[in-house]
Design an enzyme around this catalytic site. Structure first.
Site, mmCIF file in Angstrom:
data_model
loop_
_atom_site.group_PDB
_atom_site.id
_atom_site.type_symbol
_atom_site.label_atom_id
_atom_site.label_comp_id
_atom_site.label_asym_id
_atom_site.label_seq_id
_atom_site.Cartn_x
_atom_site.Cartn_y
_atom_site.Cartn_z
ATOM 1 N N ASP A 55 0.806 -1.219 0.000
ATOM 2 C CA ASP A 55 0.000 0.000 0.000
ATOM 3 C C ASP A 55 0.840 1.271 0.000
ATOM 4 O O ASP A 55 2.055 1.232 0.174
ATOM 5 C CB ASP A 55 -0.966 0.006 1.203
ATOM 6 C CG ASP A 55 -0.334 -0.559 2.474
ATOM 7 O OD1 ASP A 55 0.902 -0.526 2.570
ATOM 8 O OD2 ASP A 55 -1.067 -1.028 3.348
ATOM 9 N N ASN A 67 -7.463 -2.756 14.355
ATOM 10 C CA ASN A 67 -8.865 -3.011 13.976
ATOM 11 C C ASN A 67 -9.006 -4.240 13.065
ATOM 12 O O ASN A 67 -10.070 -4.493 12.525
ATOM 13 C CB ASN A 67 -9.456 -1.774 13.279
ATOM 14 C CG ASN A 67 -8.764 -1.460 11.957
ATOM 15 O OD1 ASN A 67 -7.848 -2.170 11.544
ATOM 16 N ND2 ASN A 67 -9.197 -0.406 11.294
ATOM 17 N N HIS A 76 -7.333 -4.755 10.183
ATOM 18 C CA HIS A 76 -7.094 -4.568 8.740
ATOM 19 C C HIS A 76 -5.811 -5.280 8.305
ATOM 20 O O HIS A 76 -4.895 -5.484 9.096
ATOM 21 C CB HIS A 76 -7.086 -3.080 8.344
ATOM 22 C CG HIS A 76 -5.880 -2.287 8.753
ATOM 23 N ND1 HIS A 76 -5.935 -0.926 8.990
ATOM 24 C CD2 HIS A 76 -4.586 -2.630 8.963
ATOM 25 C CE1 HIS A 76 -4.725 -0.492 9.305
ATOM 26 N NE2 HIS A 76 -3.900 -1.505 9.305
ATOM 27 N N GLU A 106 -9.890 -2.026 5.271
ATOM 28 C CA GLU A 106 -10.462 -1.666 6.572
ATOM 29 C C GLU A 106 -11.770 -2.419 6.827
ATOM 30 O O GLU A 106 -12.480 -2.775 5.880
ATOM 31 C CB GLU A 106 -10.744 -0.155 6.599
ATOM 32 C CG GLU A 106 -9.521 0.723 6.375
ATOM 33 C CD GLU A 106 -8.610 0.831 7.591
ATOM 34 O OE1 GLU A 106 -8.563 -0.115 8.406
ATOM 35 O OE2 GLU A 106 -7.933 1.874 7.721
#
Ligand code: F6R
Length: 243
Positions: free
Chosen positions: A67, A136, A138, A143
């Site tokens: 990314d 979280n 991801h 996400e």
């Protein structure tokens, strides 16, 4: 899914680097999928050591990063282009023509995402994908939400990710709100995957992942449960063992 719990961050980093080394020694032109963030730094340092002291050869290795932030210059120390050079590529004998990082500044994002996946295929697919995990859940910047993208795509970053990543920026307002990331499908096509997690902040996500009962877009890492060759390497803190 294979789980390895290491005593601390240092042994986690060494175990991960050892797996990368094996892959490169088996296949000189291995295609590696790479992550940024705090977690893989120790692994990169160990790989640099292996290169310097033991001659680990990266000259034919091909890399694809997961990314990049959207709209951040590549000379900005917070860009993942900068990070990869500073923390890894500048210290090994990789051919920079073999390095690929999503283009967060493309004029045509849709086309650039499509071409990224195409290029991965053209290079024969990813042999070994390294992943971190967000608090979280991801992976890459996929996400939690109602749906997940299959291929490389532009996403809005989750509030928690923006908050977690603000530690690298002057202020939270400087954290980009969008990123380009390999999609869940692009990640799942890798032949072998290693996911690394260190520290208490990751405990909840790791607990949900290793319970291994459900796949849900609310925990993007849970899709790894469907993959035939995943090794999760966590330190005791991330696993929930306190000494
Ligand atoms: C980075 C990436 C992210 C990170 C994750 C954990 O390229 O894809 O999924 O792996 O946010 O980041 P750290 O390691 O900083 O806790």
């Amino acid at each position: 899914m294979k789980l390895i719990v290491t005593r601390d961050y240092e042994s986690l980093s060494k175990a991960a680097a050892e797996m990368v080394r094996k892959e490169i020694e088996k296949k000189k032109d291995t295609v590696l999928g790479l992550a940024t963030g705090s977690t893989p730094i120790g692994m990169y340092n160990e790989l640099i050591r292996m290169h310097r002291e033991e001659g680990l050869d990266f000259s034919r290795v091909v890399t694809f990063n997961l990314d990049e932030y959207v709209g951040i210059g590549y000379d900005d120390p917070n860009s993942y282009h900068y990070y990869m050079n500073a923390n890894f590529f500048d210290h090994i004998n990789i051919n920079k023509n073999n390095v690929h990082i999503p283009d967060g500044n493309s004029e045509n994002m849709e086309e650039s995402c499509r071409l990224y996946d195409e290029l991965i295929e053209k290079k024969g697919g990813i042999d070994l994908q390294i992943l971190g995990i967000g608090a979280n859940g991801h992976i890459g910047f996929n996400e939690p939400g109602e749906e997940l993208y299959v291929g490389t795509c532009v996403v809005n970053l989750d509030e928690r990710t923006i908050k977690d990543n603000s530690r690298f920026f002057k202020s939270i307002d400087d954290v980009p709100t969008k990123a380009i990331t390999m999609g869940i499908g692009s990640i799942m096509k890798a032949r072998k995957i290693i996911l690394l997690a260190s520290g208490k902040n990751k405990r909840e996500a790791i607990k949900r992942l290793v319970e291994g009962k459900k796949v849900t877009t609310r925990l993007p890492a849970s899709f790894l449960l469907l993959h035939p060759d995943v090794t999760v390497i966590v330190d005791e803190e991330a696993y929930g063992i306190s000494r």
